[in-house]
Design a protein around this motif. Structure first.
Motif, mmCIF file in Angstrom:
data_model
loop_
_atom_site.group_PDB
_atom_site.id
_atom_site.type_symbol
_atom_site.label_atom_id
_atom_site.label_comp_id
_atom_site.label_asym_id
_atom_site.label_seq_id
_atom_site.Cartn_x
_atom_site.Cartn_y
_atom_site.Cartn_z
ATOM 1 N N ASP B 350 -5.759 -11.003 -6.429
ATOM 2 C CA ASP B 350 -7.109 -10.784 -5.907
ATOM 3 C C ASP B 350 -7.378 -9.298 -5.778
ATOM 4 O O ASP B 350 -6.470 -8.480 -5.815
ATOM 5 N N LYS B 351 -8.659 -9.003 -5.601
ATOM 6 C CA LYS B 351 -9.055 -7.608 -5.408
ATOM 7 C C LYS B 351 -8.309 -7.024 -4.201
ATOM 8 O O LYS B 351 -8.216 -7.638 -3.158
ATOM 9 N N GLY B 352 -7.746 -5.844 -4.384
ATOM 10 C CA GLY B 352 -7.103 -5.169 -3.251
ATOM 11 C C GLY B 352 -5.777 -5.763 -2.832
ATOM 12 O O GLY B 352 -5.231 -5.397 -1.798
ATOM 13 N N ASP B 497 -9.507 -1.077 -11.312
ATOM 14 C CA ASP B 497 -9.515 -2.153 -10.323
ATOM 15 C C ASP B 497 -8.156 -2.802 -10.199
ATOM 16 O O ASP B 497 -7.854 -3.457 -9.216
ATOM 17 N N LEU B 498 -7.368 -2.663 -11.274
ATOM 18 C CA LEU B 498 -6.061 -3.313 -11.281
ATOM 19 C C LEU B 498 -5.032 -2.326 -11.807
ATOM 20 O O LEU B 498 -5.240 -1.671 -12.834
ATOM 21 N N LEU B 499 -3.935 -2.234 -11.086
ATOM 22 C CA LEU B 499 -2.873 -1.317 -11.485
ATOM 23 C C LEU B 499 -1.645 -2.144 -11.822
ATOM 24 O O LEU B 499 -1.224 -2.993 -11.036
ATOM 25 N N ILE B 500 -1.106 -1.926 -13.012
ATOM 26 C CA ILE B 500 0.140 -2.609 -13.375
ATOM 27 C C ILE B 500 1.254 -1.581 -13.252
ATOM 28 O O ILE B 500 1.284 -0.609 -14.014
ATOM 29 N N LEU B 520 2.064 5.298 -3.602
ATOM 30 C CA LEU B 520 1.453 4.130 -4.239
ATOM 31 C C LEU B 520 0.704 3.287 -3.203
ATOM 32 O O LEU B 520 -0.431 2.856 -3.440
ATOM 33 N N ARG B 521 1.362 3.050 -2.082
ATOM 34 C CA ARG B 521 0.726 2.231 -1.042
ATOM 35 C C ARG B 521 -0.563 2.891 -0.569
ATOM 36 O O ARG B 521 -1.606 2.259 -0.455
ATOM 37 N N ASP B 522 -0.468 4.215 -0.366
ATOM 38 C CA ASP B 522 -1.609 4.968 0.111
ATOM 39 C C ASP B 522 -2.780 4.872 -0.865
ATOM 40 O O ASP B 522 -3.915 4.557 -0.478
ATOM 41 N N LEU B 523 -2.485 5.121 -2.161
ATOM 42 C CA LEU B 523 -3.543 5.094 -3.180
ATOM 43 C C LEU B 523 -4.140 3.702 -3.305
ATOM 44 O O LEU B 523 -5.359 3.535 -3.431
ATOM 45 N N GLN B 524 -3.265 2.710 -3.285
ATOM 46 C CA GLN B 524 -3.724 1.325 -3.456
ATOM 47 C C GLN B 524 -4.701 0.964 -2.327
ATOM 48 O O GLN B 524 -5.753 0.384 -2.559
ATOM 49 N N LYS B 525 -4.333 1.347 -1.118
ATOM 50 C CA LYS B 525 -5.206 1.065 0.048
ATOM 51 C C LYS B 525 -6.527 1.814 -0.089
ATOM 52 O O LYS B 525 -7.596 1.251 0.065
ATOM 53 N N ARG B 526 -6.399 3.111 -0.412
ATOM 54 C CA ARG B 526 -7.571 3.964 -0.421
ATOM 55 C C ARG B 526 -8.566 3.537 -1.497
ATOM 56 O O ARG B 526 -9.772 3.505 -1.273
#
Lengths: 312, 598
Positions: B350-352, B497-500, B520-526
């Motif tokens: 899902d998104k996010g 929208d999606l990072l592999i 990675l966690r930071d960027l994904q959240k942001r």
């Protein structure tokens, strides 16, 4: 960079010295009949001895070699024993013919081999197999057989192109061009397939790199990846392949020039070696080695420049 | 024509035993082998079958056409062409043998010594080899002929010296590759003399490639030999194919057939040597694959049963960011079957949301990731299933392969990729700046200047202290950790929208791993990105993922919420994975519970 060039030039000079020494001492064996060959079968023994003295053949081999070497380093290769022409002049007269032939052929072969090799590596399938097949065929059919075939077909059967001869460009550009087509084609045909096959392997190796996949994941168009990134990375291997082919063509030109009666260095090599014209043979050997050294140096420099790790 | 040095390293007893059989089974090997054998036989029995004296002139029968008493006609002196072809085979073969024997006698021993001992001898020998290789052999042979006379056999011995570097390099490379093998070490320790080791262990390894190289060099030798004779530089009283070509060419306007026959036999013989060498190499390589093939076959039969199965498009696909339904990926094998590496895999993102795909190497997790990006190797086939991005189809089994065209609108822009090995994923020939700017100008359509400003900002965001310097650097000028930050910056540069992320921290130092995970966690959240995180490390999953898919042998073993899987794994495989990976440690997530608080 400067140190690199200096080192390579030093190594080249050493190579030149070793080769010309070996060649000079080998030629020593062939000098026994030279005076008679020059003067003809029925020359008197006195005339022959006089000729030998004139050529310096009565002196010890080491002394002769030293004399040749000290002159050669100043660029003076002496005169032909048979025609008395200055060797440096003869070589420079004939150089344009050979260079036009060989450089033209290597450029055409480079473009064709890159296109074929690239297509084979990227598309695979039928064209890949075709390149492999042509590579074996190109290896199997020697360049002089290709040349004979071309002469038979285009000069004799269809009478489209001149079979032999050379027209200087300043005399008649159209005829000059026509007289080059068959010999150049013969050289290209016998080298392009094996070069294409080797370029294919080089490109295939690059295509398997991880960064190619990453570039694709970034949305860079496939065409740009192939022509900008892959070709760039495969260039050093490709250039090395082509430099070897170029040296091969210098040898091939010897045969091709004979077939098409082109007054180039190759023909000079054949004439002078069959007559035993030592100074001319030495001139040809030195010229060839110098060209080989220069080509290899240039390829190394270009490869170094292409590689950011080496570039300064 | 280069021979494979890869074959050099394998030369076991099994290979030798059945090499002959496999060679004969290969149509190319059999045909060319028979032809070459025929040439040898003809050379030996030429006096018996020729019918004519090849040197006997006959002024009444000059250049007769083929047929009649003279099967291939006569030449300009009335000599029988066929008889001259038969006798010419002798010269050809003697020449080839002379070249091969000379070059092996020089190249192999020096290569063995140079490869085994290295050092000064290696340096000098390699310099000489390079020197010989860089000379145009025809010109050297011309000089030799001027010096030593027109005997073609002398020229061939000299040519053998000129081409000896071929054997030298082959032997040297092969020996160097096995010199440090364990069995050679073992032989040394057990007190075998160097000579015995070279003779027994190392010579076995180089024998096969030498035979292949010999076939190639025989071909080259024949080409050079006939070339010299064609130039009229051989001994013209000799009967050989090259001399025949020379005579034929002088009469080419009268009778072109006279060059045809020698031209054909020369080309056929050289070509046969080349193809025979190729067939021999193939036979050698095949034998190495045999054990692997037998294993594959059992898998393949199982795979064949569900090759290209039609599956339903998942119904709720448009609700999820990414939906993978019943995905199977396989590689076609030589026997027409499909070797599956991913079987019937389904999941969604899902998104996010961060989805962890966990499994050992070979579990098909990376292949799954690559199929989402459409970046499977070109020979891979999608055997079944669908991949949908916001409900629109990226990949489906009906096409079999991935449409690169359809993928381009998603790559970089909507779906981005972080690779595993940072150093090998940047093009070494271009600056880091260029590799960051170019995708942005392509995907976002912004100017170079704008893209550069963004790139510098991104480099700062991913924690690079001196972004201007790194921007100008080439990949080899930065560390692995920095390169991975650059790759992460590249992946998020177009705000996908999606990072592999395929094992994004595996290749990094332990200290750097934690920092990159934080980033990675930071960027994904942001950026609110969905993320597929492929890893073998449950620690990474615990740290980042919301949900987990556990894979084994290309199949999904277990899937679920990250906490429930970590606390209460249902499947035995998951339990094994967990206990082996968190050996002796209690997963920190389970104790502190702070990594996932949503």
């Amino acid at each position: 960079m400067f140190a690199f060039i200096a080192r390579r030039l030093g190594s080249g000079a050493l190579l030149l010295l070793v080769i010309s020494t070996i060649a000079y001492f080998l030629m020593f064996f062939s000098t026994s009949n030279v005076a008679m060959n020059i003067l003809g079968e029925d020359a008197s023994p006195e005339a022959i001895i006089a000729k030998q003295q004139e050529l310096g053949l009565d002196k010890p081999i080491l002394e002769r070699f030293w004399g040749w070497l000290t002159h050669a380093v100043t660029g003076d290769f002496g005169t032909s024993w048979f025609t008395n022409e200055e060797i440096i002049k003869t070589i420079f007269n004939r150089l344009p013919v050979t260079m036009t032939l060989v450089i033209g052929a290597i450029l055409i072969a480079a473009v064709l081999a890159t296109v074929l090799g690239m297509t084979a590596a990227v598309k695979g399938g039928a064209i890949d197999r075709l390149v492999q097949f042509l590579a074996v065929a190109g290896f199997a059919v020697p360049n002089f057989v290709v040349a004979i075939f071309l002469v038979t077909l285009f000069a004799i059967n269809f009478a489209l192109l001149p079979a032999t001869g050379w027209v200087p460009i300043q005399d008649d550009p159209a005829q000059w061009f026509l007289s080059l087509i068959l010999p150049t084609s013969a050289l290209v045909i016998s080298t392009v397939a094996s070069a294409a096959q080797q370029i294919r392997s080089a490109i295939k190796a690059v295509l398997e790199k991880d960064w190619v996949r990453t570039l694709r994941s970034r949305g860079i168009p496939q065409r740009e990846i192939l022509f900008k990134h892959v070709l760039r990375s495969a260039a050093p291997s490709g250039l090395t392949v082509l430099s070897l082919q170029f040296v091969g063509m210098l040898g091939g030109a010897v045969i091709i020039e004979s077939i098409f009666a082109l007054p180039g260095i190759g023909q000079l090599a054949v004439e002078s070696t069959s007559k035993g014209d030592t100074p001319v043979v030495m001139g040809v050997v030195v010229y060839t080695v110098v060209i080989v050294i220069v080509v290899n140096l240039v390829v190394d420099l270009v490869n170094g420049w292409l590689n950011p790790k080496v570039r300064v | 024509m280069s021979t494979s040095t890869a074959a050099a390293t394998h030369g076991s007893a099994i290979v030798r035993k059945s090499l002959f059989k496999r060679l004969v089974a290969n149509p190319m090997g059999a045909t060319t082998g028979v032809f070459l054998l025929l040439v040898v036989i003809i050379a030996f029995i030429a006096p018996l079958i020729a019918g004519f004296d090849p040197a006997a002139t006959d002024t009444n029968n000059l250049m007769t056409a083929p047929g009649g008493a003279h099967l291939l006609g006569t030449d300009s002196a009335g000599r029988d062409v066929l008889a001259r072809i038969f006798f010419g085979a002798q010269t050809t073969l003697i020449s080839a043998v002379l070249v091969v024997v000379t070059s092996i006698a020089i190249g192999v021993p020096t290569g063995l010594v140079a490869g085994y001992y290295g050092g000064k001898f290696d340096g000098i020998a390699s310099w000489i080899a390079n020197m010989l290789m860089s000379l145009p052999s025809i010109i050297v042979l011309l000089a030799v002929r001027a010096a030593l006379g027109p005997s073609i056999f002398v020229s061939m011995v000299v040519f053998g010296i000129l081409i000896a570097p071929g054997f030298y390099r082959l032997t040297r490379t092969a020996v160097m590759s096995v010199r440090n093998e364990l069995y050679v070490d073992a032989a040394k320790v057990s007190g075998l003399s160097d000579v015995r080791i070279i003779a027994k262990h190392i010579f076995t390894v180089v024998r096969a490639p030498i035979v292949i190289q010999a076939a190639m060099i025989s071909g080259i030798a024949i080409s050079i030999q006939s070339g010299l004779e064609f130039l009229g530089l051989g001994d013209s009283s000799m009967i050989s194919w090259g001399v025949m070509l020379n005579e034929g060419f002088r009469n080419i306007f009268v009778n072109p057939l006279l060059v045809l026959w020698p031209g054909i036999v020369i080309s056929l013989t050289i070509g046969s040597f080349a193809l025979f060498g190729n067939a021999m190499r193939d036979a050698l390589e095949d034998s190495q694959k045999i054990s692997a093939k037998n294993k594959k076959r059992s898998d393949a039969s199982a795979a064949a049963s569900f090759a290209v199965a039609e599956t339903e498009v998942p119904a709720d696909a448009d609700k999820h960011l990414l939906t993978v339904g019943h995905l199977s990926v396989g590689y076609p094998q030589g026997d027409g079957s499909l070797k599956k590496v991913v079987s019937d895999v389904s999941f969604f993102v899902d998104k996010g949301e961060v989805l962890g795909i966990v499994g050992e190497s070979g579990s098909g997790k990376s292949q799954t990731a690559f199929s989402i990006l459409g970046l499977l190797p070109s020979n891979a086939k999608i055997a079944s299933g669908h991949i949908l991005f916001e409900g629109s189809e990226l990949v489906s089994a009906t096409e079999g392969a991935i449409s690169q065209q359809a993928m381009t609108q998603f790559r970089g822009k909507r779906i981005a990729y972080i690779p595993q090995e940072p150093m090998s994923n940047l093009d070494p020939s271009f600056t880091i700046g260029y590799q960051l700017v170019r995708p942005m100008t392509e995907v976002l359509g912004i100017s170079k200047k704008e893209a550069k400003a963004r790139a510098i900002g991104l480099l700062e965001t991913v924690g690079i202290n001196n972004p201007e310097r790194v921007f100008k650097s080439y990949p080899h000028e930065v560390s692995g950790g920095m390169a991975q930050r650059v790759l992460i910056a590249g992946a998020v540069s177009c705000e996908p929208d999606l990072l592999i992320a395929d094992e994004p921290t595996t290749a990094l130092d332990v200290t750097v791993q934690a920092e990159v995970l934080d980033l990675l966690r930071d960027l994904q959240k942001r950026l609110g990105m969905g993320m597929v995180l492929v890893t073998h490390n449950f620690g990474v999953v615990a740290d980042l993922a919301d949900r987990v898919v556990v894979m084994q042998y290309g199949r999904v073993v277990e899937t679920g919420d990250v906490r429930s899987i970590l606390r209460n794994p249902q499947e035995e495989y998951t339990q094994v994975l967990l206990s082996s990976m968190l050996e002796g440690k209690t997963p920190m997530t389970m104790l502190t519970g702070n990594a996932k608080e949503q």
